[in-house]
Design a protein around this motif. Structure first.
Motif, short mmCIF file in Angstrom:
data_model
loop_
_atom_site.label_atom_id
_atom_site.label_comp_id
_atom_site.label_asym_id
_atom_site.label_seq_id
_atom_site.Cartn_x
_atom_site.Cartn_y
_atom_site.Cartn_z
N PRO A 166 0.85 -1.25 0.11
CA PRO A 166 -0.15 0.02 0.23
C PRO A 166 0.96 1.41 -0.12
O PRO A 166 1.82 1.44 0.73
CB PRO A 166 -0.97 0.01 1.20
N VAL A 168 0.26 5.86 -0.84
CA VAL A 168 -0.85 6.75 -1.05
C VAL A 168 -0.11 8.00 -1.68
O VAL A 168 1.10 7.99 -1.32
CB VAL A 168 -1.61 7.45 0.26
N SER A 169 -0.97 8.86 -2.24
CA SER A 169 -0.44 9.98 -2.98
C SER A 169 -0.60 11.20 -2.05
O SER A 169 -1.69 11.28 -1.36
CB SER A 169 -1.09 10.16 -4.32
N ARG A 179 4.31 9.45 -3.86
CA ARG A 179 3.82 8.30 -3.52
C ARG A 179 4.41 7.84 -2.33
O ARG A 179 5.85 7.53 -2.36
CB ARG A 179 3.47 7.30 -4.63
N MET A 203 -2.10 -1.66 -5.56
CA MET A 203 -3.48 -0.94 -5.67
C MET A 203 -4.12 -0.97 -4.20
O MET A 203 -4.25 -1.97 -3.70
CB MET A 203 -4.31 -1.86 -6.42
N TYR A 204 -4.49 0.37 -3.82
CA TYR A 204 -5.04 0.32 -2.52
C TYR A 204 -5.98 1.56 -2.50
O TYR A 204 -5.84 2.81 -2.99
CB TYR A 204 -4.20 0.58 -1.36
N GLU A 205 -7.30 1.24 -2.18
CA GLU A 205 -8.36 2.25 -2.18
C GLU A 205 -8.88 2.21 -0.67
O GLU A 205 -8.86 1.59 0.07
CB GLU A 205 -9.92 1.48 -3.09
N ARG A 206 -8.76 3.44 -0.07
CA ARG A 206 -8.77 3.84 1.22
C ARG A 206 -10.30 3.81 1.67
O ARG A 206 -11.47 4.33 0.92
CB ARG A 206 -8.20 5.17 1.84
N SER A 207 -10.84 3.18 2.66
CA SER A 207 -11.96 3.19 3.16
C SER A 207 -12.15 4.19 4.28
O SER A 207 -11.04 4.44 5.09
CB SER A 207 -12.12 1.67 3.79
N GLU A 208 -13.19 4.60 4.53
CA GLU A 208 -13.58 5.69 5.48
C GLU A 208 -13.18 5.23 7.03
O GLU A 208 -12.85 6.06 8.05
CB GLU A 208 -14.91 6.24 5.62
N ASP A 210 -10.45 3.29 7.81
CA ASP A 210 -8.97 2.94 7.76
C ASP A 210 -8.62 4.06 8.43
O ASP A 210 -8.45 5.07 8.36
CB ASP A 210 -8.39 2.65 6.50
#
Length: 223
Positions: A166, A168-169, A179, A203-208, A210
């Motif tokens: 993981p 993040v930008s 990144r 590939m990582y999509e943040r959840s609220e 997290d």
């Protein structure tokens, strides 16, 4: 006691009443248990690329081993747990690479090492027996946590995993952009950044739900 001093740049995070220390060298430390957890070392990846005639720099495994030595020194850990993908590929089992790893292992012979096999390990094979690394399939108990490679919830407890690499930008003024490798803690699963310095972001999509901690050079910073 040196092993319980928090290294510079690290932060503490509590999960399920357990104190975790997030280290800027992309490692997780359980100080009360003397355990360090890392994921996705991908030893020999550069050698595997060169075997496929892809020109990449040498010395990446040695550099990562030096960083891992620093982690073990700073924490005085007695047990290292690797959450999958220790070796990158069979083509990376180059004699020079394995010799470098062997010398490093001799220096840290007193440290128990457990590999929780990941998807790359299935293809690369277990490390040589001479390295004294215990290889197990997931799930693996790490104190109150469940160690796996691929991040999937487990009924037995809070999961610690790797696999996603993981990142993040983050954006600064103007067009500044970077990144950053990231520790991710969700309600039931935590994901470690890839320890390897020669591995791209995943590939990582943040959840609220997290909680994220990014690594900015020698500091771990909560987002």
């Amino acid at each position: 006691m040196r092993g319980h001093l928090i290294p510079s740049g690290a932060v503490t995070h509590i999960v399920g009443g357990e104190r975790l220390v997030l280290l800027p060298d992309r490692a997780l430390w359980l100080p009360e248990r003397g355990i360090v957890v890392v994921a996705d070392l991908h030893w020999g990846k550069a050698a595997a690329f060169r075997a496929a005639f892809v020109p990449v720099p040498t010395g990446t495994t040695a550099s990562d081993l030096a960083r891992l030595s620093r982690v073990l020194h700073d924490t005085a850990a007695t047990h290292l747990v690797v959450l999958g993908d220790l070796l990158h590929a069979r083509a990376g089992r180059h004699a020079d690479t394995l010799a470098t790893i062997g010398v490093w292992r001799e220096v840290h012979a007193e440290v128990a090492i457990t590999l929780v096999r990941g998807n790359h390990d299935a293809h690369a094979g277990d490390p040589p027996a001479s390295l004294g690394i215990v290889c197990v399939d997931a799930p693996f108990a790490i104190g109150p946590f469940i160690g796996v490679h691929e991040p999937v919830e487990h009924a037995g407890g809070y999961v610690l995993a790797g696999h996603l690499h993981p990142c993040v930008s983050v954006f600064g003024r103007g067009r500044q952009h970077a990144r950053l490798a990231t520790f991710v803690f969700g309600p039931r699963v935590g994901v470690l950044p890839a320890f390897s310095s020669f591995t791209g972001s995943g590939m990582y999509e943040r959840s609220e739900q997290d909680t994220l901690f990014v690594i900015a050079e020698r500091d771990v910073i909560a987002l």
